[in-house]
Motif scaffolding. Structure first.
Motif, PDB file in Angstrom:
ATOM      1  N   LEU A   1      46.545  31.066  39.540  1.00 38.77           N
ATOM      2  CA  LEU A   1      45.596  30.101  38.984  1.00 38.77           C
ATOM      3  C   LEU A   1      45.331  30.363  37.505  1.00 38.77           C
ATOM      4  O   LEU A   1      45.256  29.432  36.700  1.00 38.77           O
ATOM      5  N   ILE A   2      45.203  31.632  37.131  1.00 45.42           N
ATOM      6  CA  ILE A   2      44.922  31.971  35.734  1.00 45.42           C
ATOM      7  C   ILE A   2      46.116  31.629  34.839  1.00 45.42           C
ATOM      8  O   ILE A   2      45.963  31.001  33.783  1.00 45.42           O
ATOM      9  N   THR A   3      47.318  32.036  35.271  1.00 45.27           N
ATOM     10  CA  THR A   3      48.503  31.722  34.460  1.00 45.27           C
ATOM     11  C   THR A   3      48.779  30.226  34.434  1.00 45.27           C
ATOM     12  O   THR A   3      49.272  29.696  33.438  1.00 45.27           O
ATOM     13  N   GLY A   4      48.444  29.539  35.539  1.00 50.58           N
ATOM     14  CA  GLY A   4      48.584  28.077  35.540  1.00 50.58           C
ATOM     15  C   GLY A   4      47.656  27.421  34.546  1.00 50.58           C
ATOM     16  O   GLY A   4      48.033  26.445  33.881  1.00 50.58           O
ATOM     17  N   ALA A   5      46.447  27.973  34.423  1.00 49.87           N
ATOM     18  CA  ALA A   5      45.504  27.431  33.446  1.00 49.87           C
ATOM     19  C   ALA A   5      45.995  27.672  32.022  1.00 49.87           C
ATOM     20  O   ALA A   5      45.865  26.800  31.144  1.00 49.87           O
ATOM     21  N   ILE A   6      46.576  28.864  31.792  1.00 54.44           N
ATOM     22  CA  ILE A   6      47.116  29.162  30.462  1.00 54.44           C
ATOM     23  C   ILE A   6      48.257  28.207  30.114  1.00 54.44           C
ATOM     24  O   ILE A   6      48.382  27.752  28.977  1.00 54.44           O
ATOM     25  N   TRP A   7      49.093  27.900  31.113  1.00 55.45           N
ATOM     26  CA  TRP A   7      50.185  26.946  30.899  1.00 55.45           C
ATOM     27  C   TRP A   7      49.663  25.518  30.760  1.00 55.45           C
ATOM     28  O   TRP A   7      50.174  24.725  29.981  1.00 55.45           O
ATOM     29  N   GLY A   8      48.620  25.183  31.519  1.00 54.66           N
ATOM     30  CA  GLY A   8      48.111  23.816  31.541  1.00 54.66           C
ATOM     31  C   GLY A   8      47.416  23.391  30.262  1.00 54.66           C
ATOM     32  O   GLY A   8      47.441  22.210  29.902  1.00 54.66           O
TER      33      GLY A   8
END
Length: 253
Positions: A109-116
């Motif tokens: 979730l955290i890395t997805g937010a960074i990518w998003g």
């Protein structure tokens, strides 16, 4: 014959000894794959023609998301074994795997937010894939909380097993959410059954980090299970012998 082998493996002393032999090999293999894969992906892999350098986060995000889902399937399988065959080692596996799965879900979730943020312009959107992954984190938290809140070990094992089995329905929702609903989240660009949709210099690092994450999971899970076995079986003769051997080994180092 196979069932006899299965029950022998589920014997705490046998499992403890086997896990002790596997841990160093799993740890070494995981370290090698993760070191090569992450350095290759984060430093040397070319940027994406649309996403630029932000695509590099996928070398961490994709393995973490895959492992988070696989780990919950393991919880459900362990729950079935615990309920049906009353094998205590299955409950130990469920108890020890849940925090690792929760960590992988949080990392996804955290890395997805960074990518998003650079891709979508927002840290979070109520996308079907993201929402179902958030539900997965809550399910992990529920399993962990139940295990800690119920003092009776048998009752806690039963409650955790039931929640793990019921909650596994969320895993196919995560996987197929991008197909079933209109979603911002992109579809899979790397699968085991189809030709990768990216050039080799981009998917090869991912082909290293994915098994690296799984081997890391196996190593940490076995280490946690060995510790939990000693805690639960501390009064047994084999556990006391194992503890004495471990203390003697530390003293001689």
């Amino acid at each position: 014959m196979s069932w006899a082998w299965f029950h022998r493996l589920a014997s705490p002393p046998r499992f403890y000894a086997l896990a002790g032999r596997l841990v160093p090999w799993l740890g070494a293999a995981a370290g090698l794959l993760l070191a090569v894969g992450t350095v290759w992906g984060l430093v040397f892999a070319p940027p994406d023609y649309q996403q630029g350098d932000s695509v590099r986060i996928l070398y961490i995000h994709v393995p973490a998301a895959m492992l988070a889902q696989s780990c919950y399937v393991l919880l459900a399988v362990a729950g079935v074994i615990s309920l049906v065959w009353k094998i205590k080692l299955a409950d130990i596996a469920l108890h020890c795997a849940a925090p690792i799965g929760a960590s992988m879900t949080a990392l996804a979730l955290i890395t997805g937010a960074i990518w998003g943020k650079p891709t979508w312009g927002a840290w979070w959107v109520w996308d079907a894939r993201l929402t179902s992954m958030l539900i997965l984190l809550f399910l992990y938290a529920g399993v962990i909380a139940l295990g800690q809140a119920i003092s009776n070990r048998d009752s806690a094992a039963k409650a955790c097993a039931i929640l793990a089995i019921v909650g596994v329905v969320n895993v196919p929702i995560i996987k197929y959410s991008v197909v079933w609903w209109s979603t911002l989240h992109q579809g899979a660009t790397f699968t085991l059954t189809a030709k990768p949709a990216m050039p080799a210099e981009m998917w090869l690092p991912l082909a290293l980090t994915v098994p690296g994450f799984y081997l890391f999971f196996g190593c940490v899970l076995l280490m946690r299970m060995r510790t939990e076995l000693l805690r639960r079986e501390g009064r047994s003769q084999w556990a006391q012998t194992a503890l004495r051997m471990a203390l003697d080994s530390r003293r001689t180092q």
